[in-house]
Design a protein around this motif. Structure first.
Motif, PDB file in Angstrom:
ATOM      1  N   ALA A  80      41.147  -4.120  34.130  1.00  0.00           N
ATOM      2  CA  ALA A  80      40.431  -5.013  33.418  1.00  0.00           C
ATOM      3  C   ALA A  80      38.921  -3.974  33.411  1.00  0.00           C
ATOM      4  CB  ALA A  80      39.907  -6.040  34.610  1.00  0.00           C
ATOM      5  N   ILE A  81      38.983  -2.671  34.592  1.00  0.00           N
ATOM      6  CA  ILE A  81      37.504  -1.898  34.696  1.00  0.00           C
ATOM      7  C   ILE A  81      37.216  -0.957  33.631  1.00  0.00           C
ATOM      8  CG2 ILE A  81      36.658   0.244  36.068  1.00  0.00           C
ATOM      9  CD1 ILE A  81      37.726  -1.351  38.821  1.00  0.00           C
ATOM     10  N   ASP A  82      38.378  -0.460  32.989  1.00  0.00           N
ATOM     11  CA  ASP A  82      38.634   0.162  32.005  1.00  0.00           C
ATOM     12  C   ASP A  82      38.116  -0.586  30.597  1.00  0.00           C
ATOM     13  OD1 ASP A  82      39.668   2.515  33.808  1.00  0.00           O
ATOM     14  OD2 ASP A  82      42.165   1.808  32.442  1.00  0.00           O
ATOM     15  N   ASN A  83      37.850  -1.937  30.247  1.00  0.00           N
ATOM     16  CA  ASN A  83      37.864  -2.423  29.307  1.00  0.00           C
ATOM     17  C   ASN A  83      36.473  -2.510  29.752  1.00  0.00           C
ATOM     18  OD1 ASN A  83      39.899  -2.863  28.622  1.00  0.00           O
ATOM     19  ND2 ASN A  83      41.010  -4.353  28.819  1.00  0.00           N
ATOM     20  N   PHE A  84      36.508  -3.075  30.931  1.00  0.00           N
ATOM     21  CA  PHE A  84      34.469  -3.193  31.243  1.00  0.00           C
ATOM     22  C   PHE A  84      34.031  -1.936  31.309  1.00  0.00           C
ATOM     23  CE2 PHE A  84      30.563  -3.708  33.858  1.00  0.00           C
ATOM     24  CZ  PHE A  84      30.414  -5.195  33.288  1.00  0.00           C
ATOM     25  N   PHE A  85      34.243  -1.177  31.275  1.00  0.00           N
ATOM     26  CA  PHE A  85      33.501   0.362  30.946  1.00  0.00           C
ATOM     27  C   PHE A  85      33.566   0.100  29.787  1.00  0.00           C
ATOM     28  CE2 PHE A  85      33.567   3.155  35.039  1.00  0.00           C
ATOM     29  CZ  PHE A  85      33.683   1.855  35.709  1.00  0.00           C
ATOM     30  N   ALA A  86      34.506  -0.086  29.031  1.00  0.00           N
ATOM     31  CA  ALA A  86      34.047   0.533  27.488  1.00  0.00           C
ATOM     32  C   ALA A  86      32.934   0.161  25.827  1.00  0.00           C
ATOM     33  CB  ALA A  86      35.890   0.126  26.858  1.00  0.00           C
TER      34      ALA A  86
ATOM     35  N   THR B 152      31.640   5.649  31.396  1.00  0.00           N
ATOM     36  CA  THR B 152      32.682   6.806  31.547  1.00  0.00           C
ATOM     37  C   THR B 152      32.810   6.330  33.142  1.00  0.00           C
ATOM     38  OG1 THR B 152      33.432   8.774  31.261  1.00  0.00           O
ATOM     39  CG2 THR B 152      30.898   8.417  31.494  1.00  0.00           C
ATOM     40  N   MET B 153      34.013   6.759  33.238  1.00  0.00           N
ATOM     41  CA  MET B 153      34.753   6.992  34.166  1.00  0.00           C
ATOM     42  C   MET B 153      34.567   8.425  35.237  1.00  0.00           C
ATOM     43  SD  MET B 153      36.842   5.129  36.797  1.00  0.00           S
ATOM     44  CE  MET B 153      37.562   4.043  35.958  1.00  0.00           C
ATOM     45  N   SER B 154      34.103   9.423  34.494  1.00  0.00           N
ATOM     46  CA  SER B 154      34.263  10.635  34.687  1.00  0.00           C
ATOM     47  C   SER B 154      32.897  11.143  35.531  1.00  0.00           C
ATOM     48  CB  SER B 154      34.000  11.836  33.437  1.00  0.00           C
ATOM     49  OG  SER B 154      32.271  11.870  32.698  1.00  0.00           O
ATOM     50  N   LYS B 155      31.574   9.760  35.620  1.00  0.00           N
ATOM     51  CA  LYS B 155      30.235  10.173  36.331  1.00  0.00           C
ATOM     52  C   LYS B 155      30.703   9.245  37.801  1.00  0.00           C
ATOM     53  CE  LYS B 155      27.922  12.554  33.342  1.00  0.00           C
ATOM     54  NZ  LYS B 155      27.578  13.628  34.022  1.00  0.00           N
ATOM     55  N   VAL B 156      31.569   8.764  37.906  1.00  0.00           N
ATOM     56  CA  VAL B 156      32.276   7.585  38.949  1.00  0.00           C
ATOM     57  C   VAL B 156      31.873   8.616  40.362  1.00  0.00           C
ATOM     58  CG1 VAL B 156      33.397   6.516  40.298  1.00  0.00           C
ATOM     59  CG2 VAL B 156      32.875   6.178  38.014  1.00  0.00           C
ATOM     60  N   ARG B 157      31.367   9.304  41.121  1.00  0.00           N
ATOM     61  CA  ARG B 157      31.098   9.462  42.517  1.00  0.00           C
ATOM     62  C   ARG B 157      31.638   8.675  43.789  1.00  0.00           C
ATOM     63  NH1 ARG B 157      31.855  12.259  39.105  1.00  0.00           N
ATOM     64  NH2 ARG B 157      31.039  14.602  38.286  1.00  0.00           N
ATOM     65  N   GLY B 158      31.838   6.967  43.555  1.00  0.00           N
ATOM     66  CA  GLY B 158      32.528   6.760  44.828  1.00  0.00           C
ATOM     67  C   GLY B 158      33.075   5.280  44.269  1.00  0.00           C
ATOM     68  N   GLN B 159      33.552   4.772  45.365  1.00  0.00           N
ATOM     69  CA  GLN B 159      34.026   3.174  45.293  1.00  0.00           C
ATOM     70  C   GLN B 159      33.983   2.664  46.507  1.00  0.00           C
ATOM     71  OE1 GLN B 159      38.556   3.664  43.761  1.00  0.00           O
ATOM     72  NE2 GLN B 159      38.713   5.643  43.632  1.00  0.00           N
TER      73      GLN B 159
ATOM     74  N   LEU C 135      41.253   7.689  41.726  1.00  0.00           N
ATOM     75  CA  LEU C 135      41.795   8.526  41.926  1.00  0.00           C
ATOM     76  C   LEU C 135      42.230  10.036  41.307  1.00  0.00           C
ATOM     77  CD1 LEU C 135      41.194   9.018  46.159  1.00  0.00           C
ATOM     78  CD2 LEU C 135      39.737   9.789  44.510  1.00  0.00           C
ATOM     79  N   ALA C 136      43.305   9.414  40.580  1.00  0.00           N
ATOM     80  CA  ALA C 136      44.334   9.656  39.745  1.00  0.00           C
ATOM     81  C   ALA C 136      43.455  10.168  38.320  1.00  0.00           C
ATOM     82  CB  ALA C 136      45.621   9.175  39.266  1.00  0.00           C
ATOM     83  N   GLU C 137      42.534   9.735  37.514  1.00  0.00           N
ATOM     84  CA  GLU C 137      41.801   9.992  37.052  1.00  0.00           C
ATOM     85  C   GLU C 137      40.471  10.284  37.601  1.00  0.00           C
ATOM     86  OE1 GLU C 137      39.321   7.338  33.470  1.00  0.00           O
ATOM     87  OE2 GLU C 137      40.960   6.441  34.963  1.00  0.00           O
ATOM     88  N   ASN C 138      39.529  10.721  38.280  1.00  0.00           N
ATOM     89  CA  ASN C 138      38.635  11.166  38.322  1.00  0.00           C
ATOM     90  C   ASN C 138      38.902  11.562  39.884  1.00  0.00           C
ATOM     91  OD1 ASN C 138      36.603  12.066  39.170  1.00  0.00           O
ATOM     92  ND2 ASN C 138      34.812  10.341  38.151  1.00  0.00           N
ATOM     93  N   LYS C 139      39.317  12.520  40.697  1.00  0.00           N
ATOM     94  CA  LYS C 139      39.201  13.759  42.086  1.00  0.00           C
ATOM     95  C   LYS C 139      38.096  13.246  42.816  1.00  0.00           C
ATOM     96  CE  LYS C 139      38.724  18.099  40.594  1.00  0.00           C
ATOM     97  NZ  LYS C 139      39.519  19.521  40.699  1.00  0.00           N
ATOM     98  N   CYS C 140      36.893  13.240  41.862  1.00  0.00           N
ATOM     99  CA  CYS C 140      35.440  12.769  43.044  1.00  0.00           C
ATOM    100  C   CYS C 140      34.836  11.538  42.736  1.00  0.00           C
ATOM    101  CB  CYS C 140      33.996  14.407  41.517  1.00  0.00           C
ATOM    102  SG  CYS C 140      34.814  15.735  41.756  1.00  0.00           S
TER     103      CYS C 140
END
Length: 539
Positions: free
Chosen positions: A266-272, A277-284, A304-309
């Protein structure tokens, strides 16, 4: 026609007696021969006939009478059809020329003018509808009524407001009562949903444009609405161009189940859909539920598997609640304290006077703490994770530690290259020296104020790598309070009387209701243009 003109490839004018015929294709002269025996009017219109249809004797192309007779039989047309008849080509050309000269009464021009007038009326009508939508969305009111028939005394908020608008504005009244628009009144449920969609899309567009290429964090929580649907609310936390931390609600997503895979999808579809982009996410930021913070298959681990930061921060308010519950179960004195507290709340709550008295005491105490600097006010100014306390500006940057900040930067390997880490070491030395000697930075209470002051003094350019660390500290989520606020709005928008509301309409209405400050600054023109681009419209 002069004999031998076929041999002259430069001949452009063909004399037919009364007029001249122009041909700019020289190949035409090779394929056509002149027709003899017809009157000048026919020659004037037809000019020549194909060579293939004429058998020319070797002596002269015009000598054989049978040849001319055959040509006349092949061109079966009367002079009246050419120049004299009412439907002749000549009269048709003459009428077109006269219409061209009289543009004012030209039918095409009249229709064009009528279409322009219809467009003006349509725009007035559409603008009035958008104005009504703005009011209903900002107030969180329902659109439709139980009975929207013409004979009804209460046709719902939308139609009643349109009626009220028409009674007080002559231009709008004429636009809605104009016979030219027929049933194109822009009041159907489909049109309502499209306009609300356009409003929400413009609000989201402003939020996404504010983020641009900046770092941001996501705050997510789940809750059931009144129709027993699981809704996932999404909030984005980022620092704007002036260094202020902002948390923006961007919508709710209906999820069929609450497992981590469904939430991640659901998050991926919402971002699209929203160009994120998930690459700019720096916190959850989550509330600590197992499906969120699971170390193996939780939502935290999948991101985290997609973006370790994209570091996970357990909601501080929820942590405090867990600490209180755990402490109460272990210590009898703490448990007794909360028992007494419950009794005090019940006693005070039973009397309006006692409730007002304790509220005033709490207000006075809170104001005093603000004045002394014990607490900070403002959205998003609840502090940052303990790993960033080395940036804390209080007490003249007493907690500043260069080595810890360098180790912190190493965790963000995607944001700091090896060369930039070396430059950061140098910048930190100059930065702390300047901060402690500059009176402008004295008395700052938190990192939020530090970031705004750095932008104000242009230090975010001078110490760009240090400001990058400050920005990363600011976007880390602290609490999911903004998500909880959106659920409070959800209960206000989707009530028991409105439990049939669709998921898309719900999220559009919520975005406009929660982010009122942005919605108020959206221009009507932007909404009108987006609505028109959704599909073909008629005036």
């Amino acid at each position: 026609m002069k004999p031998g003109f076929q041999d002259d490839m430069l001949a452009w004018w063909v004399d037919s007696g009364d007029t001249s015929h122009v041909c700019k294709d020289l190949k035409w002269f090779e394929e056509f021969e002149p027709v003899e025996g017809l009157n000048a009017s026919i020659k004037k219109y037809f000019g020549n006939t194909p060579k293939s249809s004429i058998e020319t004797p070797s002596s002269s192309p015009y000598a054989n009478e049978n040849n001319n007779k055959r040509s006349r039989e092949e061109v079966e047309v009367s002079e009246d059809e050419i120049v004299g008849g009412q439907n002749s080509r000549h009269n048709h050309a003459r009428v077109q020329f006269e219409l061209f000269k009289d543009q004012r009464h030209n039918l095409d021009n009249v229709l064009s003018q009528q279409c322009k007038q219809d467009e003006i009326v349509y725009r007035v009508r559409l603008t009035a509808v958008v104005d009504v939508f703005r009011f209903l969305l900002k107030q969180g009111l329902a659109f439709s009524g139980h009975d929207e028939s013409i004979s009804s005394n209460s046709r719902g908020n939308f139609l009643e407001l349109i009626k009220w608008y028409c009674e007080r504005n002559d231009e709008v009244n004429k636009a809605f009562n104009s016979k030219s628009h027929g049933n194109n009144q822009l009041t159907s449920p489909k049109i309502q949903k499209e306009i609300v969609n356009a409003c929400a899309a413009e609000v989201r567009k402003i939020i996404v444009n504010e983020i641009k290429d900046k770092f941001f964090s996501i705050l997510i929580d789940e809750s059931r609405d009144c129709s027993i649907k699981e809704q996932m609310a999404v909030v984005l936390r980022y620092a704007d161009d002036v260094g202020e931390v902002i948390e923006r609600f961007v919508g709710v997503v209906h999820v069929t189940d609450t497992c981590a895979s469904s939430l991640k999808s659901a998050i991926d579809n919402f971002f699209a859909k929203n160009n994120l982009t998930m690459s700019k996410v720096r916190g959850q930021g989550y509330d600590g539920a197992s499906n969120m913070r699971g170390e193996l298959n939780g939502l935290k681990q999948k991101i985290l598997a997609e973006n370790k930061c994209a570091f996970y921060i357990h909601c501080f308010a929820h942590q405090l609640q867990l600490v209180v519950v755990a402490t109460s179960s272990e210590y009898a004195s703490v448990s007794s304290f909360f028992d007494y507290l419950t009794k005090i709340v019940n006693i005070v709550g039973a009397s309006c006077k006692r409730k007002d008295l304790i509220r005033q005491k709490q207000h006075d105490n809170f104001v005093k703490r603000i004045e002394t600097g014990e607490v900070c006010t403002g959205k998003g100014k609840l502090g940052v994770a303990y790993m960033y306390r080395c940036l804390d500006p209080r007490d003249s940057f007493q907690t500043f530690d260069r080595e810890k900040l360098l180790r912190l930067a190493e965790l963000y390997s995607d944001d700091f290259s090896g060369f930039e880490l070396g430059q950061l070491r140098i910048q930190l030395d100059w930065y702390i020296s300047n901060m402690k000697s500059n009176e402008v930075f004295f008395g700052l209470l938190d990192i939020g104020e530090l970031a705004k002051k750095m932008v104000q003094m242009k230090y975010h350019i001078t110490y760009d790598l240090v400001y990058r660390l400050v920005e990363l500290a600011l976007v880390l989520p602290v609490a999911t309070a903004t998500v909880k606020i959106s659920f409070s709005a959800l209960k206000f928008i989707k009530t028991d009387l409105r439990n049939k509301m669709g998921d898309n309409f719900l999220t559009y209405a919520l975005v406009c209701y929660v982010e009122k400050d942005i919605f108020e600054n959206v221009e009507n023109e932007a909404i009108l243009q987006r609505f028109q681009a959704m599909g073909p419209r008629r005036c």
